[in-house]
Motif scaffolding. Structure first.
Motif, PDB file in Angstrom:
ATOM      1  N   PHE A   1      38.104  46.757  38.281  1.00 52.46           N
ATOM      2  CA  PHE A   1      38.357  47.111  39.673  1.00 52.46           C
ATOM      3  C   PHE A   1      37.863  46.034  40.639  1.00 52.46           C
ATOM      4  N   ALA A   2      36.838  45.292  40.262  1.00 51.54           N
ATOM      5  CA  ALA A   2      36.407  44.153  41.077  1.00 51.54           C
ATOM      6  C   ALA A   2      37.491  43.082  41.075  1.00 51.54           C
ATOM      7  N   LEU A   3      38.051  42.804  39.905  1.00 52.41           N
ATOM      8  CA  LEU A   3      39.130  41.816  39.802  1.00 52.41           C
ATOM      9  C   LEU A   3      40.374  42.315  40.541  1.00 52.41           C
ATOM     10  N   TRP A   4      40.648  43.610  40.439  1.00 49.74           N
ATOM     11  CA  TRP A   4      41.800  44.207  41.134  1.00 49.74           C
ATOM     12  C   TRP A   4      41.675  43.974  42.635  1.00 49.74           C
ATOM     13  N   SER A   5      40.492  44.220  43.193  1.00 46.67           N
ATOM     14  CA  SER A   5      40.318  44.032  44.634  1.00 46.67           C
ATOM     15  C   SER A   5      40.446  42.555  45.021  1.00 46.67           C
ATOM     16  N   LEU A   6      40.120  41.666  44.114  1.00 42.89           N
ATOM     17  CA  LEU A   6      40.224  40.235  44.376  1.00 42.89           C
ATOM     18  C   LEU A   6      41.680  39.775  44.409  1.00 42.89           C
ATOM     19  N   VAL A   7      42.518  40.337  43.557  1.00 44.20           N
ATOM     20  CA  VAL A   7      43.907  39.858  43.440  1.00 44.20           C
ATOM     21  C   VAL A   7      44.927  40.814  44.058  1.00 44.20           C
ATOM     22  N   LYS A   8      44.484  41.852  44.727  1.00 44.38           N
ATOM     23  CA  LYS A   8      45.419  42.879  45.220  1.00 44.38           C
ATOM     24  C   LYS A   8      46.465  42.348  46.194  1.00 44.38           C
ATOM     25  N   ASP A   9      46.137  41.289  46.921  1.00 42.42           N
ATOM     26  CA  ASP A   9      47.083  40.752  47.904  1.00 42.42           C
ATOM     27  C   ASP A   9      47.941  39.616  47.356  1.00 42.42           C
ATOM     28  N   TYR A  10      47.787  39.289  46.094  1.00 43.28           N
ATOM     29  CA  TYR A  10      48.575  38.217  45.497  1.00 43.28           C
ATOM     30  C   TYR A  10      49.989  38.732  45.212  1.00 43.28           C
ATOM     31  N   PRO A  11      50.981  37.847  45.266  1.00 44.62           N
ATOM     32  CA  PRO A  11      52.387  38.279  45.220  1.00 44.62           C
ATOM     33  C   PRO A  11      52.953  38.507  43.810  1.00 44.62           C
ATOM     34  N   TYR A  12      52.369  39.412  43.073  1.00 49.32           N
ATOM     35  CA  TYR A  12      52.883  39.725  41.736  1.00 49.32           C
ATOM     36  C   TYR A  12      52.927  41.247  41.552  1.00 49.32           C
ATOM     37  N   PRO A  13      53.777  41.942  42.306  1.00 49.15           N
ATOM     38  CA  PRO A  13      53.737  43.413  42.292  1.00 49.15           C
ATOM     39  C   PRO A  13      54.044  44.041  40.924  1.00 49.15           C
ATOM     40  N   LYS A  14      54.940  43.431  40.167  1.00 50.33           N
ATOM     41  CA  LYS A  14      55.260  44.005  38.852  1.00 50.33           C
ATOM     42  C   LYS A  14      54.071  43.884  37.907  1.00 50.33           C
ATOM     43  N   LEU A  15      53.385  42.746  37.944  1.00 45.97           N
ATOM     44  CA  LEU A  15      52.198  42.575  37.102  1.00 45.97           C
ATOM     45  C   LEU A  15      51.071  43.516  37.539  1.00 45.97           C
ATOM     46  N   HIS A  16      50.933  43.693  38.863  1.00 47.86           N
ATOM     47  CA  HIS A  16      49.941  44.650  39.355  1.00 47.86           C
ATOM     48  C   HIS A  16      50.254  46.058  38.828  1.00 47.86           C
ATOM     49  N   ALA A  17      51.527  46.406  38.857  1.00 46.11           N
ATOM     50  CA  ALA A  17      51.923  47.740  38.397  1.00 46.11           C
ATOM     51  C   ALA A  17      51.618  47.916  36.909  1.00 46.11           C
ATOM     52  N   VAL A  18      51.950  46.911  36.113  1.00 44.42           N
ATOM     53  CA  VAL A  18      51.688  46.997  34.670  1.00 44.42           C
ATOM     54  C   VAL A  18      50.187  47.095  34.408  1.00 44.42           C
ATOM     55  N   ALA A  19      49.400  46.271  35.107  1.00 40.84           N
ATOM     56  CA  ALA A  19      47.944  46.323  34.942  1.00 40.84           C
ATOM     57  C   ALA A  19      47.411  47.692  35.346  1.00 40.84           C
TER      58      ALA A  19
END
Length: 145
Positions: free
Chosen positions: A36-54
Motif C-alpha cells: 500500500f505504500a508503493l501503491w500510494s507512490l505510483v497511484k498517479d502514474y499512467p498505467y491504469p490497466k496495470l494498477h487494476a491488475v495489481a
C-alpha cells in the motif's frame, strides 16, 4: 523414548510451529503495508490497466489471508466449545494432558490446511507488488531518460 521425553518433543514442536505462524503473520503484514505504500507512490502514474491488475491481485491475496484467519478463528472457537462441553459431560482423569492432546490435535489440523491459504496469499500478493514495482521502475526510467 520415555513419556516425558515424548511430551517435551511435542511441546517443542508446537512452540516452533506457533513461532513460524506468528513470524509468517508479521511478514505478511509488513508485505501488505509495503504494497500500500508503493501503491500510494505510483497511484498517479499512467498505467491504469496495470494498477487494476495489481489491485485485483492484492485483493485476492487479502481474501485468502483474511478468509483463512477468520475461518481458523471460527474453527478454534467451535473446537474449544466442544472440548469444554466434553469435559463437563465426562471429566477426564488427567484434564491437563487431555486438554493438551485435544489442543495439539486442533493445531495439527490447522497446520495441514494453513499452506492452502498461505501460498495463494503470498503468490498473488507478490505478483501484485511486483506489478507496482514494475510501474515504479518504468516511470523512473522514463523520467531519467
Amino acid at each position: 523414548m520415555q513419556s516425558a521425553q515424548i511430551q517435551a518433543v511435542k511441546e517443542l514442536m508446537d512452540k516452533q510451529q506457533s513461532q513460524v505462524t506468528s513470524y509468517s503473520a508479521i511478514i505478511i503484514g509488513v508485505g501488505y503495508a509495503g504494497f500500500f505504500a508503493l501503491w500510494s507512490l505510483v497511484k498517479d502514474y499512467p498505467y491504469p490497466k496495470l494498477h487494476a491488475v495489481a489491485g485485483i491481485l492484492i485483493g485476492v491475496s487479502l481474501l485468502f489471508y483474511v478468509g483463512w484467519e477468520i475461518g481458523h478463528m471460527i474453527y478454534r472457537v467451535l473446537q474449544l466449545n466442544s472440548i469444554s462441553h466434553d469435559f463437563r459431560e465426562t471429566p477426564p482423569i488427567d484434564p491437563l494432558k487431555a486438554l493438551g492432546d485435544r489442543l495439539n490435535a486442533i493445531d495439527q489440523r490447522g497446520f495441514k490446511v494453513w499452506p492452502w491459504a498461505l501460498i495463494p496469499s503470498v503468490v498473488t500478493g507478490l505478483l501484485g507488488g511486483g506489478i507496482l514495482l514494475a510501474i515504479f521502475v518504468l516511470e523512473l526510467s522514463r523520467k531519467l531518460a
